[in-house]
Scaffold this active site. Structure first.
Site, PDB file in Angstrom:
ATOM      1  N   ARG A   1       2.109 -33.302  47.251  1.00  0.00           N
ATOM      2  CA  ARG A   1       1.647 -33.179  45.865  1.00  0.00           C
ATOM      3  C   ARG A   1       1.695 -34.552  45.206  1.00  0.00           C
ATOM      4  O   ARG A   1       2.759 -35.110  44.980  1.00  0.00           O
ATOM      5  CB  ARG A   1       2.516 -32.169  45.105  1.00  0.00           C
TER       6      ARG A   1
ATOM      7  N   HIS B   1       3.583 -31.044  38.826  1.00  0.00           N
ATOM      8  CA  HIS B   1       3.312 -29.631  39.114  1.00  0.00           C
ATOM      9  C   HIS B   1       2.427 -29.011  38.032  1.00  0.00           C
ATOM     10  O   HIS B   1       1.494 -28.276  38.323  1.00  0.00           O
ATOM     11  CB  HIS B   1       4.630 -28.855  39.236  1.00  0.00           C
TER      12      HIS B   1
ATOM     13  N   TYR C   1      12.434 -36.243  39.512  1.00  0.00           N
ATOM     14  CA  TYR C   1      13.052 -35.732  40.729  1.00  0.00           C
ATOM     15  C   TYR C   1      12.430 -36.270  42.015  1.00  0.00           C
ATOM     16  O   TYR C   1      12.922 -36.001  43.096  1.00  0.00           O
ATOM     17  CB  TYR C   1      13.015 -34.193  40.747  1.00  0.00           C
TER      18      TYR C   1
END
Length: 124
Positions: free
Chosen positions: A93, A97, A106
């Site tokens: 990714r 998100h 993160y």
């Protein structure tokens, strides 16, 4: 997602009834904001097919030719009446998100930089 009951129910029913289905799972390495390893104990998402008694296979999700080949084989298998297949497409990714997410909290920048080198449109 693959950790939800609906996923297991779907692949189980498809396997039990030998339904002509191909389940494509996009594994981008993350379960929203946690690494996939924190979401599931299976080593691969393709292995989840074992519980349903159906084949599961991994493919480099950044290689469009490999994906076309593997999905094509799974489709032919289904069309021959041999039942369903789970195809796990491994990718990464490259963005957040959602618009409310800040993946930089993160995800290490070096990891993202490395993933960009494998992005399908610029991959050499």
């Amino acid at each position: 997602g693959t950790s939800e009951g609906a996923f297991y129910e779907a692949i189980n029913l498809a396997g039990a009834r030998k339904l002509p289905a191909v389940f494509v799972v996009v594994n981008n390495g993350w379960a929203i904001s946690v690494p996939i390893e924190s979401q599931t104990a299976t080593r691969t998402l393709a292995q989840k097919a074992i519980a349903a008694g159906i084949p599961g296979i991994q493919v480099d999700g950044n290689d469009v030719i490999a994906v076309r080949h593997i999905v094509g084989e799974a489709l032919e298998r289904a069309r021959r009446g041999e039942g369903p297949t789970v195809v796990e497409a491994l990718t990464y990714r490259l963005s957040d998100h959602t618009t409310a997410d800040d993946a930089s909290r993160y995800r290490p920048r070096a990891q993202l930089d490395e993933a960009w080198k494998k992005e399908p449109l610029i991959r050499t």
